[in-house]
Write a protein that holds these residues in place. Structure first.
Motif, mmCIF file in Angstrom:
data_model
loop_
_atom_site.group_PDB
_atom_site.id
_atom_site.type_symbol
_atom_site.label_atom_id
_atom_site.label_comp_id
_atom_site.label_asym_id
_atom_site.label_seq_id
_atom_site.Cartn_x
_atom_site.Cartn_y
_atom_site.Cartn_z
ATOM 1 N N ILE A 1 0.874 -1.174 0.000
ATOM 2 C CA ILE A 1 0.000 0.000 0.000
ATOM 3 C C ILE A 1 0.908 1.220 0.000
ATOM 4 N N THR A 2 0.777 2.045 -1.039
ATOM 5 C CA THR A 2 1.720 3.153 -1.208
ATOM 6 C C THR A 2 1.187 4.453 -0.605
ATOM 7 N N ALA A 3 2.112 5.263 -0.106
ATOM 8 C CA ALA A 3 1.751 6.588 0.396
ATOM 9 C C ALA A 3 1.181 7.436 -0.731
ATOM 10 N N TYR A 4 1.674 7.248 -1.939
ATOM 11 C CA TYR A 4 1.181 7.998 -3.095
ATOM 12 C C TYR A 4 -0.318 7.771 -3.276
ATOM 13 N N ASP A 5 -0.736 6.492 -3.218
ATOM 14 C CA ASP A 5 -2.167 6.191 -3.360
ATOM 15 C C ASP A 5 -2.988 6.844 -2.252
ATOM 16 N N LEU A 6 -2.488 6.770 -1.019
ATOM 17 C CA LEU A 6 -3.243 7.297 0.120
ATOM 18 C C LEU A 6 -3.298 8.821 0.127
ATOM 19 N N ILE A 7 -2.189 9.455 -0.176
ATOM 20 C CA ILE A 7 -2.108 10.918 -0.076
ATOM 21 C C ILE A 7 -2.626 11.605 -1.334
ATOM 22 N N PHE A 8 -2.044 11.267 -2.458
ATOM 23 C CA PHE A 8 -2.335 12.015 -3.671
ATOM 24 C C PHE A 8 -3.548 11.505 -4.439
ATOM 25 N N LEU A 9 -3.818 10.216 -4.350
ATOM 26 C CA LEU A 9 -4.974 9.667 -5.062
ATOM 27 C C LEU A 9 -6.177 9.461 -4.142
ATOM 28 N N LYS A 10 -6.020 9.857 -2.868
ATOM 29 C CA LYS A 10 -7.117 9.845 -1.889
ATOM 30 C C LYS A 10 -7.782 8.469 -1.751
ATOM 31 N N LYS A 11 -6.979 7.432 -1.857
ATOM 32 C CA LYS A 11 -7.496 6.081 -1.666
ATOM 33 C C LYS A 11 -7.461 5.751 -0.180
ATOM 34 N N LYS A 12 -8.325 4.831 0.233
ATOM 35 C CA LYS A 12 -8.410 4.462 1.642
ATOM 36 C C LYS A 12 -8.412 2.952 1.805
ATOM 37 N N VAL A 13 -7.958 2.518 2.966
ATOM 38 C CA VAL A 13 -8.048 1.116 3.370
ATOM 39 C C VAL A 13 -8.806 1.108 4.690
ATOM 40 N N GLU A 14 -9.864 0.311 4.751
ATOM 41 C CA GLU A 14 -10.652 0.217 5.973
ATOM 42 C C GLU A 14 -10.854 -1.245 6.341
ATOM 43 N N GLY A 15 -10.893 -1.493 7.629
ATOM 44 C CA GLY A 15 -11.234 -2.819 8.107
ATOM 45 C C GLY A 15 -12.743 -2.965 8.179
ATOM 46 N N LEU A 16 -13.228 -4.149 7.914
ATOM 47 C CA LEU A 16 -14.660 -4.405 7.960
ATOM 48 C C LEU A 16 -14.905 -5.707 8.711
ATOM 49 N N TRP A 17 -15.545 -5.596 9.840
ATOM 50 C CA TRP A 17 -15.927 -6.765 10.630
ATOM 51 C C TRP A 17 -17.414 -6.965 10.380
ATOM 52 N N LEU A 18 -17.765 -8.019 9.657
ATOM 53 C CA LEU A 18 -19.127 -8.230 9.201
ATOM 54 C C LEU A 18 -20.137 -8.273 10.345
ATOM 55 N N GLU A 19 -19.762 -8.849 11.455
ATOM 56 C CA GLU A 19 -20.681 -8.941 12.591
ATOM 57 C C GLU A 19 -21.118 -7.546 13.060
ATOM 58 N N ASP A 20 -20.165 -6.626 13.177
ATOM 59 C CA ASP A 20 -20.500 -5.257 13.584
ATOM 60 C C ASP A 20 -21.390 -4.580 12.552
ATOM 61 N N TYR A 21 -21.074 -4.781 11.294
ATOM 62 C CA TYR A 21 -21.850 -4.182 10.212
ATOM 63 C C TYR A 21 -23.299 -4.669 10.254
ATOM 64 N N LEU A 22 -23.484 -5.972 10.409
ATOM 65 C CA LEU A 22 -24.825 -6.542 10.388
ATOM 66 C C LEU A 22 -25.647 -6.176 11.617
ATOM 67 N N GLN A 23 -24.999 -5.903 12.737
ATOM 68 C CA GLN A 23 -25.732 -5.521 13.944
ATOM 69 C C GLN A 23 -26.504 -4.220 13.749
ATOM 70 N N ASN A 24 -26.042 -3.373 12.846
ATOM 71 C CA ASN A 24 -26.690 -2.089 12.612
ATOM 72 C C ASN A 24 -27.734 -2.140 11.493
ATOM 73 N N LYS A 25 -28.044 -3.320 10.993
ATOM 74 C CA LYS A 25 -29.004 -3.468 9.899
ATOM 75 C C LYS A 25 -30.252 -4.186 10.395
ATOM 76 N N ASP A 26 -31.429 -3.744 9.900
ATOM 77 C CA ASP A 26 -32.652 -4.462 10.241
ATOM 78 C C ASP A 26 -32.779 -5.704 9.355
ATOM 79 N N GLN A 27 -33.745 -6.548 9.658
ATOM 80 C CA GLN A 27 -33.889 -7.822 8.948
ATOM 81 C C GLN A 27 -34.126 -7.612 7.456
ATOM 82 N N GLN A 28 -34.900 -6.620 7.096
ATOM 83 C CA GLN A 28 -35.185 -6.349 5.685
ATOM 84 C C GLN A 28 -33.910 -5.962 4.927
ATOM 85 N N ALA A 29 -33.079 -5.141 5.542
ATOM 86 C CA ALA A 29 -31.825 -4.733 4.904
ATOM 87 C C ALA A 29 -30.878 -5.926 4.754
#
Length: 140
Positions: free
Chosen positions: A66-94
């Motif tokens: 992962i390059t500093a160039y991508d993060l700084i100049f191209l405004k790219k991001k890396v994020e962690g995603l824990w599916l359990e946390d994500y799903l806790q904030n969703k209703d059954q229909q979603a």
């Protein structure tokens, strides 16, 4: 949105395939269950302002390349995603809507061929055959 034409990282030109498709379809995010060196290489080939969501580490390696160039100049991001946390904030229909969309996308390119069927009582035999014999198509 699903990408129908997909390559694999075993293709020699996989990075170019990602760059081409991501730009053609204006895809700004990618989900990565593998991590390792390929995480950064994928991000490098995504368009400006893209986000790489890392939700696994199947490679056993930390994310790299992962390059500093991508993060700084191209405004790219890396994020962690824990599916359990994500799903806790969703209703059954979603949740149902999300799983239906995933099934729709994955049904286009994920399939399993059944080579042989075993009863539950034959689980040891099934595992032995899986590990020690080459698979052959199931008899019709």
């Amino acid at each position: 949105m699903c990408i129908r034409d997909r390559g694999t990282t075993s293709d020699n030109d996989w990075q170019e395939q990602i760059k081409e498709k991501a730009n053609e379809l204006d895809i700004k995010c990618c989900f990565d269950a593998v991590a390792g060196e390929q995480a950064g290489l994928i991000l490098q080939n995504m368009p400006k302002s893209s986000t790489l969501y890392v939700y696994g580490r199947l490679s056993g390696q930390p994310c790299s390349q992962i390059t500093a160039y991508d993060l700084i100049f191209l405004k790219k991001k890396v994020e962690g995603l824990w599916l359990e946390d994500y799903l806790q904030n969703k209703d059954q229909q979603a949740k149902e809507a999300m799983f239906q969309e995933l099934r729709r996308c994955f049904s286009k390119f994920l399939a399993a061929t059944i080579c042989q069927e075993y009863s539950f009582d034959d689980i040891k035999l099934a595992l032995y055959c899986l590990l020690y014999t080459s698979p052959s198509p199931r008899d019709s």
